[in-house]
Design a protein around this motif. Structure first.
Motif, PDB file in Angstrom:
ATOM      1  N   LEU A   4       0.833  -1.192   0.000  1.00  0.00           N
ATOM      2  CA  LEU A   4       0.000   0.000   0.000  1.00  0.00           C
ATOM      3  C   LEU A   4       0.869   1.243   0.000  1.00  0.00           C
ATOM      4  O   LEU A   4       2.100   1.173   0.116  1.00  0.00           O
ATOM      5  N   ARG A   5       0.215   2.393  -0.132  1.00  0.00           N
ATOM      6  CA  ARG A   5       0.904   3.688  -0.112  1.00  0.00           C
ATOM      7  C   ARG A   5       0.146   4.579   0.873  1.00  0.00           C
ATOM      8  O   ARG A   5      -1.072   4.700   0.780  1.00  0.00           O
ATOM      9  N   VAL A   6       0.900   5.210   1.781  1.00  0.00           N
ATOM     10  CA  VAL A   6       0.296   5.915   2.908  1.00  0.00           C
ATOM     11  C   VAL A   6       0.787   7.357   2.946  1.00  0.00           C
ATOM     12  O   VAL A   6       1.987   7.616   2.803  1.00  0.00           O
ATOM     13  N   GLU A  12       2.633  10.237  -0.746  1.00  0.00           N
ATOM     14  CA  GLU A  12       2.464   8.909  -0.170  1.00  0.00           C
ATOM     15  C   GLU A  12       3.814   8.184  -0.034  1.00  0.00           C
ATOM     16  O   GLU A  12       4.704   8.349  -0.889  1.00  0.00           O
ATOM     17  N   ILE A  23       1.054  -1.519   9.629  1.00  0.00           N
ATOM     18  CA  ILE A  23       1.597  -0.900   8.422  1.00  0.00           C
ATOM     19  C   ILE A  23       3.075  -0.600   8.640  1.00  0.00           C
ATOM     20  O   ILE A  23       3.450   0.122   9.575  1.00  0.00           O
ATOM     21  N   ARG A  62      -3.843   8.528   6.142  1.00  0.00           N
ATOM     22  CA  ARG A  62      -4.574   8.339   4.883  1.00  0.00           C
ATOM     23  C   ARG A  62      -3.895   7.267   4.042  1.00  0.00           C
ATOM     24  O   ARG A  62      -2.676   7.194   3.964  1.00  0.00           O
ATOM     25  N   ILE A  63      -4.693   6.427   3.379  1.00  0.00           N
ATOM     26  CA  ILE A  63      -4.197   5.425   2.444  1.00  0.00           C
ATOM     27  C   ILE A  63      -4.496   5.909   1.026  1.00  0.00           C
ATOM     28  O   ILE A  63      -5.627   6.309   0.718  1.00  0.00           O
ATOM     29  N   PRO A  66      -2.804   2.262  -4.361  1.00  0.00           N
ATOM     30  CA  PRO A  66      -1.699   1.372  -4.006  1.00  0.00           C
ATOM     31  C   PRO A  66      -0.534   1.337  -4.992  1.00  0.00           C
ATOM     32  O   PRO A  66       0.551   0.892  -4.630  1.00  0.00           O
ATOM     33  N   GLY A 107      -7.877   7.433  -3.363  1.00  0.00           N
ATOM     34  CA  GLY A 107      -7.643   6.499  -2.274  1.00  0.00           C
ATOM     35  C   GLY A 107      -8.926   5.821  -1.849  1.00  0.00           C
ATOM     36  O   GLY A 107     -10.029   6.324  -2.089  1.00  0.00           O
ATOM     37  N   GLY A 182      -7.977   0.134  -3.648  1.00  0.00           N
ATOM     38  CA  GLY A 182      -7.237  -0.155  -2.429  1.00  0.00           C
ATOM     39  C   GLY A 182      -8.177  -0.690  -1.359  1.00  0.00           C
ATOM     40  O   GLY A 182      -9.322  -1.028  -1.642  1.00  0.00           O
ATOM     41  N   PRO A 183      -7.733  -0.840  -0.122  1.00  0.00           N
ATOM     42  CA  PRO A 183      -6.604  -0.153   0.482  1.00  0.00           C
ATOM     43  C   PRO A 183      -5.226  -0.672   0.094  1.00  0.00           C
ATOM     44  O   PRO A 183      -4.233   0.036   0.259  1.00  0.00           O
ATOM     45  N   TRP A 184      -5.151  -1.887  -0.374  1.00  0.00           N
ATOM     46  CA  TRP A 184      -3.841  -2.421  -0.725  1.00  0.00           C
ATOM     47  C   TRP A 184      -3.945  -3.269  -1.982  1.00  0.00           C
ATOM     48  O   TRP A 184      -5.024  -3.658  -2.434  1.00  0.00           O
TER      49      TRP A 184
END
Length: 278
Positions: A4-6, A12, A23, A62-63, A66, A107, A182-184
């Motif tokens: 994922l990217r946060v 992110e 995470i 926040r996510i 991805p 997202g 996402g989330p992933w």
């Protein structure tokens, strides 16, 4: 593996979910989760990392989308029988393919921004297919070799623009925020059978859609093979594979999203999304 990217939009960090659901920050090892990191050898390298040695990122952050740098966002229409029936359409003999603008990507928990004056914004839970290696005219039995993994998606649609504004469906599918994914990204090795995943979508706590990917008319391998016959699929490309019955347009009377509504999506292994209509 769940990648994922946060962080804030445009800032992110690449991350991974460890075995305890924590995470972990990958940014010291990976610049970003770009399409080149979806190649099989890169994914194997990521899988070999001891995630518990990496810094923890806030579970409240926040996510984002991805994969960074997605170049093509493709949709498959009427790929569940009940959705075709509720739409008043015949079961397609071949996949119906359309494009969504990459600017619609957002997202998984970002707000859905209603287009000005919209009264026909609709929900569509779908499984997203993420391409890992370029696919050109691939055979169906080889197609899954080109898939890096899968993600949850909401193929939001403005039905008036889609059906009544003289043109292809991309008009109703491409508004900003109309492509939450996402989330992933769950890598393909963790989902040996993509045709066995339950999915469910609710609006304000009321279930609207519930199905399983086994009900697809055209399964994942067929879709990837079919699309690759007339266009090259690139690493990072996302194909959303169709929605089951229960969309707002198909209800009697039709029901559409309103400002303040809360949309929640869930799918086996692929996580959850929660969006507020803004």
């Amino acid at each position: 593996m769940k990648l994922l990217r946060v962080g804030a939009p445009g800032a992110e960090k690449p991350a991974a979910l460890d075995a305890q659901g924590i995470i972990r920050d990958l940014s010291a090892l990976v610049p970003d989760l770009t399409p080149d990191w979806l190649a099989p050898e890169k994914l194997r390298a990521l899988a070999a990392i001891d995630l518990e040695r990496l810094p923890v990122l806030s579970a409240d952050a926040r996510i984002g989308v991805p994969v960074a740098g997605i170049r093509q966002f493709i949709g498959i229409a009427l790929n569940y029988r009940k959705h075709a029936e509720e739409s008043g359409q015949a079961i397609p003999a071949e996949p119906i393919v359309f494009n969504k603008a990459i600017t619609s990507l957002s997202g998984p928990n970002d707000a859905i921004v209603m287009p000005p004056g919209s009264e026909h914004t609709d929900w569509e839970i779908e499984m997203g297919i993420v391409i890992g290696t370029a696919a050109r005219s691939v055979a169906q039995h080889k197609a899954l070799e080109h898939v890096a993994g899968y993600c949850l998606a909401n193929d939001l649609s403005e039905r008036h623009w889609q059906n009544h504004r003289n043109g292809q469906w991309c008009k109703g599918k491409s508004f900003d925020t109309f492509g939450p994914i996402g989330p992933w990204l769950v890598t393909a090795d963790d989902i040996p059978d993509p045709q066995a995943l339950d999915m469910e979508l609710s609006v304000n706590g009321e279930r609207k859609q519930a199905s399983n990917t086994s009900d697809m008319i055209f399964p994942v391998a067929y879709i990837v093979s079919y699309v690759s016959q007339f266009m090259t699929l690139l690493p990072g490309d996302v194909i959303v594979s169709g929605t089951p019955g229960g969309v707002g347009m198909g209800l009697k009377p039709p029901q559409y999203l309103k400002r303040g509504d809360v949309v929640r999506l869930a799918m086996d292994k692929l996580g959850t999304q929660t969006q507020v209509v803004a």
